[in-house]
Design an enzyme around this catalytic site. Sequence first.
Site, mmCIF file in Angstrom:
data_model
loop_
_atom_site.group_PDB
_atom_site.id
_atom_site.type_symbol
_atom_site.label_atom_id
_atom_site.label_comp_id
_atom_site.label_asym_id
_atom_site.label_seq_id
_atom_site.Cartn_x
_atom_site.Cartn_y
_atom_site.Cartn_z
ATOM 1 N N GLN A 104 -0.409 4.142 20.568
ATOM 2 C CA GLN A 104 -0.238 5.071 19.016
ATOM 3 C C GLN A 104 -0.993 5.888 18.985
ATOM 4 O O GLN A 104 -2.109 5.942 19.272
ATOM 5 C CB GLN A 104 -0.195 3.895 18.040
ATOM 6 C CG GLN A 104 -1.323 3.146 17.904
ATOM 7 C CD GLN A 104 -1.790 2.011 18.687
ATOM 8 O OE1 GLN A 104 -1.266 1.876 19.754
ATOM 9 N NE2 GLN A 104 -2.064 0.700 18.007
ATOM 10 N N TYR B 230 0.759 -1.203 0.160
ATOM 11 C CA TYR B 230 0.071 0.155 -0.110
ATOM 12 C C TYR B 230 0.851 1.295 0.136
ATOM 13 O O TYR B 230 0.757 2.147 -1.032
ATOM 14 C CB TYR B 230 -0.912 -0.182 1.247
ATOM 15 C CG TYR B 230 -1.857 0.914 1.387
ATOM 16 C CD1 TYR B 230 -3.140 1.120 0.602
ATOM 17 C CD2 TYR B 230 -1.613 2.147 2.253
ATOM 18 C CE1 TYR B 230 -3.904 2.153 0.395
ATOM 19 C CE2 TYR B 230 -2.632 3.211 2.376
ATOM 20 C CZ TYR B 230 -3.723 3.232 1.415
ATOM 21 O OH TYR B 230 -4.558 4.204 1.710
ATOM 22 N N SER C 291 -14.607 2.140 12.730
ATOM 23 C CA SER C 291 -15.676 1.327 12.345
ATOM 24 C C SER C 291 -15.553 -0.045 13.358
ATOM 25 O O SER C 291 -16.590 -0.622 13.853
ATOM 26 C CB SER C 291 -15.706 0.832 10.978
ATOM 27 O OG SER C 291 -14.551 0.557 10.296
HETATM 28 P P1 NAD Z 1 -12.806 1.647 0.454
HETATM 29 O O1 NAD Z 1 -12.150 0.463 0.401
HETATM 30 O O2 NAD Z 1 -14.219 1.851 1.060
HETATM 31 O O3 NAD Z 1 -12.829 2.362 -1.134
HETATM 32 C C1 NAD Z 1 -12.041 1.902 -2.261
HETATM 33 C C2 NAD Z 1 -12.752 1.424 -3.324
HETATM 34 O O4 NAD Z 1 -12.019 1.137 -4.443
HETATM 35 C C3 NAD Z 1 -13.930 0.374 -3.122
HETATM 36 O O5 NAD Z 1 -14.983 0.784 -3.660
HETATM 37 C C4 NAD Z 1 -13.321 -0.698 -3.836
HETATM 38 O O6 NAD Z 1 -14.142 -1.661 -4.454
HETATM 39 C C5 NAD Z 1 -12.526 -0.027 -5.024
HETATM 40 N N1 NAD Z 1 -11.227 -0.588 -5.474
HETATM 41 C C6 NAD Z 1 -10.475 -1.254 -5.133
HETATM 42 N N2 NAD Z 1 -9.526 -1.872 -6.120
HETATM 43 C C7 NAD Z 1 -10.269 -1.526 -7.236
HETATM 44 C C8 NAD Z 1 -9.819 -1.913 -8.621
HETATM 45 N N3 NAD Z 1 -8.376 -2.435 -9.030
HETATM 46 N N4 NAD Z 1 -10.330 -1.259 -9.800
HETATM 47 C C9 NAD Z 1 -11.647 -0.434 -9.262
HETATM 48 N N5 NAD Z 1 -12.104 -0.221 -8.193
HETATM 49 C C10 NAD Z 1 -11.219 -0.868 -7.055
HETATM 50 O O7 NAD Z 1 -12.034 2.858 0.884
HETATM 51 P P2 NAD Z 1 -11.929 4.653 0.954
HETATM 52 O O8 NAD Z 1 -11.683 4.705 2.490
HETATM 53 O O9 NAD Z 1 -13.233 5.162 0.474
HETATM 54 O O10 NAD Z 1 -10.508 4.823 0.297
HETATM 55 C C11 NAD Z 1 -10.702 5.569 -0.808
HETATM 56 C C12 NAD Z 1 -9.376 5.869 -1.415
HETATM 57 O O11 NAD Z 1 -8.760 7.009 -0.469
HETATM 58 C C13 NAD Z 1 -8.187 4.892 -1.508
HETATM 59 O O12 NAD Z 1 -7.535 5.037 -2.463
HETATM 60 C C14 NAD Z 1 -7.454 5.154 -0.254
HETATM 61 O O13 NAD Z 1 -6.210 4.677 -0.425
HETATM 62 C C15 NAD Z 1 -7.502 6.715 0.045
HETATM 63 N N6 NAD Z 1 -7.467 6.888 1.490
HETATM 64 C C16 NAD Z 1 -8.375 6.637 2.395
HETATM 65 C C17 NAD Z 1 -8.203 7.235 3.729
HETATM 66 C C18 NAD Z 1 -9.279 6.877 4.621
HETATM 67 O O14 NAD Z 1 -9.031 7.146 5.891
HETATM 68 N N7 NAD Z 1 -10.592 6.626 4.294
HETATM 69 C C19 NAD Z 1 -7.010 7.628 4.160
HETATM 70 C C20 NAD Z 1 -5.933 7.766 3.043
HETATM 71 C C21 NAD Z 1 -5.916 7.288 1.965
HETATM 72 N N1 UDP Z 2 -6.290 -0.579 15.658
HETATM 73 C C1 UDP Z 2 -6.737 -1.159 16.841
HETATM 74 N N2 UDP Z 2 -7.717 -2.022 16.714
HETATM 75 C C2 UDP Z 2 -8.485 -2.311 15.846
HETATM 76 C C3 UDP Z 2 -8.218 -1.808 14.584
HETATM 77 C C4 UDP Z 2 -6.988 -0.953 14.360
HETATM 78 O O1 UDP Z 2 -6.076 -0.882 17.808
HETATM 79 O O2 UDP Z 2 -9.520 -3.109 15.882
HETATM 80 C C5 UDP Z 2 -5.313 0.260 15.622
HETATM 81 C C6 UDP Z 2 -4.146 -0.262 14.539
HETATM 82 O O3 UDP Z 2 -3.093 -0.805 15.001
HETATM 83 C C7 UDP Z 2 -3.547 1.367 14.338
HETATM 84 C C8 UDP Z 2 -4.724 2.194 14.368
HETATM 85 O O4 UDP Z 2 -5.852 1.505 15.286
HETATM 86 O O5 UDP Z 2 -2.664 1.577 15.299
HETATM 87 C C9 UDP Z 2 -5.426 2.598 13.007
HETATM 88 O O6 UDP Z 2 -5.620 1.556 12.548
HETATM 89 P P1 UDP Z 2 -6.431 1.660 11.033
HETATM 90 O O7 UDP Z 2 -6.454 0.280 10.522
HETATM 91 O O8 UDP Z 2 -7.804 2.397 10.975
HETATM 92 O O9 UDP Z 2 -5.645 2.743 10.094
HETATM 93 P P2 UDP Z 2 -3.916 2.821 9.933
HETATM 94 O O10 UDP Z 2 -3.677 4.358 10.379
HETATM 95 O O11 UDP Z 2 -3.227 2.069 10.666
HETATM 96 O O12 UDP Z 2 -3.793 2.552 8.520
#
Ligand code: NAD
Ligand code: UDP
Length: 323
Positions: free
Chosen positions: A215, A151, A195
Site C-alpha cells: 500500500q 473518522y 512514528s
Molecule cells: P493529534 O492527535 O496529535 O492532535 C489532535 C489534538 O486534538 C490532540 O491534542 C487532542 O487532544 C485534541 N482533541 C481530540 N479530541 C478533542 C476534543 N473533543 N476536544 C478538544 N480537543 C480534542 O493529531 P494531529 O496529527 O495533530 O492532527 C490534527 C488535525 O489534523 C486533526 O483534526 C486531524 O484529523 C487532522 N489531520 C492530520 C493528519 C496528519 O497526518 N497528521 C492528516 C489528516 C488530517
Molecule cells: N502501517 C504499518 N505499520 C504500522 C502502522 C501503520 O504498516 O505500524 C500502515 C497502515 O496499515 C497504513 C499505512 O501504514 O497502510 C499508514 O498508516 P497510518 O496509521 O500512519 O495512517 P493512515 O494513512 O492509514 O490513516
Amino acid sequence: MRRGPNESKRVLVTGGAGFLGSHLCDRLIAQGHDVICADNLFTGDKRNVAHLLAHPNFEFLRHDVTLPLFVEVDEIWNLACPASPVHYQHDPVATTKTSVHGAINMLGLAKRVGARIFQASTSEVYGDPQVHPQREDYWGHVNPIGLRSCYDEGKRCAETLFFDYHRQHRVEIKVARIFNTYGPRMHPNDGRVVSNFIVQALRGDPITIYGEGRQTRSFCYVDDLIDGFLALMASPADFTGPVNLGNPGEFTIRELADQVIALTGSRSRIEFRPLPSDDPTQRQPDIALARERLGWQPKVALAQGLERTIAYFDALLAGRATR
Ligand code: NAD
Ligand code: UDP
C-alpha cells in the site's frame, strides 16, 4: 471587522496541544498573534506547548470541542480530533462527535463573532480512492459503516457543515485536506506509521508492516504543511478550498520501512502483521490547486524529514528532548 494580514489577531486553535496544533501555535505566536489553545488532551500533551505557557500571548484552555465555547477571536483553526487510526477507533462515537459537534460549535462561534475559520480535513474523505492521484473534485470511495468510518464520515460531515455555514450564513471558511504528515512531537505511541517505524527501529524492535507493505502513502514534513496552513488562511476570502495539502512523493510502506532502517542503521527485522480493515491501498495528493492558488508546495524530501524526525525521537527516547 476583519484585521489586516500584518495586524496582530486573536486566534483560537482547537487541538492546539497535539502534533500539528502545537507547531501551528508556535508559528502563530512567532507572528505576534494572541493564541488561545483549546484541547481536551485526549491525544495531545501539554508538554507540546510547555515552552509557550509562560508567553504573554499564549493561553491554554482545557476544553472539549463537543461542548460550546465562547471566546472573542478573529480566527479559528479547528484541528481538534484524534488522527491516528488506533486512537480514533478507540472510542468511535466520541470521534464522530468531535468532528461533527466540534464543527457545529466552532462554526457557530465563527458566525457569532465574525471569525474566519479553518478546518483540518483529511485525505480520508477520499476513502480507498479509485482515482489516482486524488484531486479535490473527486468525491471519494468511502465505506460508511466500517471501522474507519467514524473518522472518514465525521470529517466528510464536517466539510458539509463548513460549506453550508458558508452558503447559508456567509461564514468565511478555509478547508484543507491534509495528507499523511509526520515530524517531531508525534506521540511515540501514536500508532501512525512513521512514528511507529522510527521508534521500533531506534529500540531495535521488529518493524511492523501491516499487510505486504505494498500500500502507498505520500508523506509531508510538518514544517511544509504549516506553511500551507498559513498560506491558505491568508488567501482571499473567495478561496474556500477544499484544497489538498501534502507531499506528492509516493512510497510503499515497505519502502518507508527500508528507508527508516537505513537512516537509523537499525538491526530491527521486519514483521508482517494483518492489514487492518478498509486500509486504503494508495494515496497521493494532486496539489495543482494549492500551487496555483496559494503558491505553495512542499520543500522537504522524505529522507531529509525522516532524518529530522529520527533525531527528535532519538533524543526523546534517550530522555534528552523536551516535547
Ligand atoms: P493529534 O492527535 O496529535 O492532535 C489532535 C489534538 O486534538 C490532540 O491534542 C487532542 O487532544 C485534541 N482533541 C481530540 N479530541 C478533542 C476534543 N473533543 N476536544 C478538544 N480537543 C480534542 O493529531 P494531529 O496529527 O495533530 O492532527 C490534527 C488535525 O489534523 C486533526 O483534526 C486531524 O484529523 C487532522 N489531520 C492530520 C493528519 C496528519 O497526518 N497528521 C492528516 C489528516 C488530517
Ligand atoms: N502501517 C504499518 N505499520 C504500522 C502502522 C501503520 O504498516 O505500524 C500502515 C497502515 O496499515 C497504513 C499505512 O501504514 O497502510 C499508514 O498508516 P497510518 O496509521 O500512519 O495512517 P493512515 O494513512 O492509514 O490513516
